[in-house]
Design a protein around this motif. Structure first.
Motif, PDB file in Angstrom:
ATOM      1  N   VAL A 115       1.125  -1.051   0.504  1.00  0.00           N
ATOM      2  CA  VAL A 115       0.509   0.101   0.533  1.00  0.00           C
ATOM      3  C   VAL A 115       0.706   1.662  -0.367  1.00  0.00           C
ATOM      4  N   ARG A 116       1.709   1.252   1.097  1.00  0.00           N
ATOM      5  CA  ARG A 116       2.934   2.208   1.167  1.00  0.00           C
ATOM      6  C   ARG A 116       3.863   2.623  -0.565  1.00  0.00           C
TER       7      ARG A 116
ATOM      8  N   SER B 270       2.855   1.779  -3.419  1.00  0.00           N
ATOM      9  CA  SER B 270       1.455   2.878  -4.106  1.00  0.00           C
ATOM     10  C   SER B 270       1.570   3.914  -4.254  1.00  0.00           C
ATOM     11  N   LYS B 271       1.554   4.249  -3.165  1.00  0.00           N
ATOM     12  CA  LYS B 271       1.374   6.067  -2.960  1.00  0.00           C
ATOM     13  C   LYS B 271       2.506   6.630  -3.078  1.00  0.00           C
ATOM     14  N   LYS B 272       4.132   5.897  -2.848  1.00  0.00           N
ATOM     15  CA  LYS B 272       5.287   6.162  -3.372  1.00  0.00           C
ATOM     16  C   LYS B 272       4.738   6.951  -4.161  1.00  0.00           C
TER      17      LYS B 272
ATOM     18  N   PHE C 244       0.210   7.589  -5.753  1.00  0.00           N
ATOM     19  CA  PHE C 244      -1.362   7.352  -6.816  1.00  0.00           C
ATOM     20  C   PHE C 244      -1.858   7.424  -4.838  1.00  0.00           C
ATOM     21  N   ASN C 245      -2.902   8.320  -4.760  1.00  0.00           N
ATOM     22  CA  ASN C 245      -3.608   7.978  -3.681  1.00  0.00           C
ATOM     23  C   ASN C 245      -4.188   6.692  -2.349  1.00  0.00           C
ATOM     24  N   SER C 246      -4.046   5.734  -3.965  1.00  0.00           N
ATOM     25  CA  SER C 246      -4.863   4.507  -2.940  1.00  0.00           C
ATOM     26  C   SER C 246      -3.910   3.597  -3.841  1.00  0.00           C
ATOM     27  N   LEU C 247      -4.143   2.329  -3.541  1.00  0.00           N
ATOM     28  CA  LEU C 247      -3.662   0.785  -4.003  1.00  0.00           C
ATOM     29  C   LEU C 247      -4.518   0.462  -4.678  1.00  0.00           C
TER      30      LEU C 247
ATOM     31  N   ASP D 105      -5.993   3.110  -6.689  1.00  0.00           N
ATOM     32  CA  ASP D 105      -5.922   3.951  -8.303  1.00  0.00           C
ATOM     33  C   ASP D 105      -4.555   3.250  -8.619  1.00  0.00           C
ATOM     34  N   PHE D 106      -3.567   2.786  -8.376  1.00  0.00           N
ATOM     35  CA  PHE D 106      -2.746   2.191  -8.688  1.00  0.00           C
ATOM     36  C   PHE D 106      -3.052   0.922  -9.976  1.00  0.00           C
TER      37      PHE D 106
ATOM     38  N   ASN E  83      -1.517  18.732 -10.856  1.00  0.00           N
ATOM     39  CA  ASN E  83      -2.487  18.362  -9.990  1.00  0.00           C
ATOM     40  C   ASN E  83      -2.879  19.466 -10.014  1.00  0.00           C
TER      41      ASN E  83
END
Length: 283
Positions: A52-53, A55-57, A60-63, A65-66, A115
């Motif tokens: 999960v971390r 995907s954010k790195k 992306f806002n969440s897994l 979205d990734f 963004n």
């Protein structure tokens, strides 16, 4: 944004566990797009929270979205829209086509990162502050010059001064009325990092324009504008693409800035008219 190319470009910033996740997703992108965090963790030898971390790195806002983006990417055949380095003794025709292809790729990758919230925050700072100090070192000085040229046409006090002996006194004298905008593709330029730290100490907001990622300069910013991470190139064609990415970002921010106030558009028309009249009269 190309998920796979971004992961590849950020390998040096990954931990050992993150590299395991990256390698699994790279080799099993279609399969990974439909897996849960636990399934990816088990297959890659990492933990679910690390997935999960990760995907954010990657931005992306969440897994979820990734995985949506990864799924869309694997469904599209992007083989005709990738970065190509130049080869030794390559023909003019081939170089011309590669340059055009790389430019399109860079623009697509960069605009996908934009963004809206960050652009609006940058516009607000530029509107509120009377003085804007802009700095870029090396090739990024071209982007700084472009910023000065654009915003000065709107009557903004935009100053590009690379000598810290000159700029520091101005920052102190105008600290409540100033914003500083620092441009560095890598985000590692020591001179700009030092200026950002000084500006923070003085309470001056910092806008940065860097490549995508958690680089030292972006971490010091109040507003972080980011471009795609160019592929390293043997003949440094990537330097050309990073400058193009910076120009595209500056252009969009300028358009957003103009669109927020009708008077800005009038200023552009007025300044353009006086230049045209001057050319007719004297040249």
């Amino acid at each position: 944004m190309s998920v796979l190319s971004h992961m590849k470009s950020m390998q040096k910033e990954m931990s050992a566990a993150e590299k395991k996740i990256y390698c699994f997703i790279r080799d099993n992108s279609e399969k990974a797009a439909g897996m849960t965090a636990n399934e990816i963790a088990e297959a890659s030898g990492a933990s679910a929270p690390t997935v999960v971390r990760f995907s954010k790195k990657m931005g992306f806002n969440s897994l979820t979205d990734f995985k949506i983006e990864l799924s869309a990417e694997t469904m599209q055949q992007r083989s005709n829209n990738t970065y190509s380095d130049v080869d030794h003794d390559e023909s003019f025709h081939s170089l011309k086509n590669k340059l055009a292809g790389n430019a399109r790729y860079t623009i697509d990758e960069t605009t996908a990162l934009f963004n809206e919230e960050e652009f609006l925050k940058a516009c607000k700072l530029l509107e509120e502050k009377e003085f804007c100090y802009v700095l870029g070192i090396g090739a990024s000085s071209l982007a700084a010059t472009d910023i000065v040229q654009k915003w000065s046409r709107l009557g903004k006090n935009v100053i590009s001064e690379p000598d810290y002996n000159t700029i520091l006194p101005q920052l102190v004298l105008h600290q409540k009325k100033s914003v500083i905008w620092l441009v560095s593709n890598s985000g590692l330029t020591s001179e700009l990092i030092a200026l950002a730290e000084t500006a923070k100490d003085l309470g001056i907001p910092v806008i940065t324009l860097t490549q995508f990622g958690q680089n030292p300069l972006a971490k010091l910013s109040d507003v972080s504008l980011q471009t795609s991470r160019p592929t390293e190139a043997t003949y440094r064609s990537a330097a050309t693409d990073s400058i193009l990415a910076q120009f595209i970002t500056i252009d969009l921010l300028f358009y957003v800035y103009i669109s927020r106030n009708k008077d800005n558009a009038e200023k552009i028309y007025t300044t353009r008219a006086i230049v045209q009249e001057y050319r007719k009269k004297y040249f």
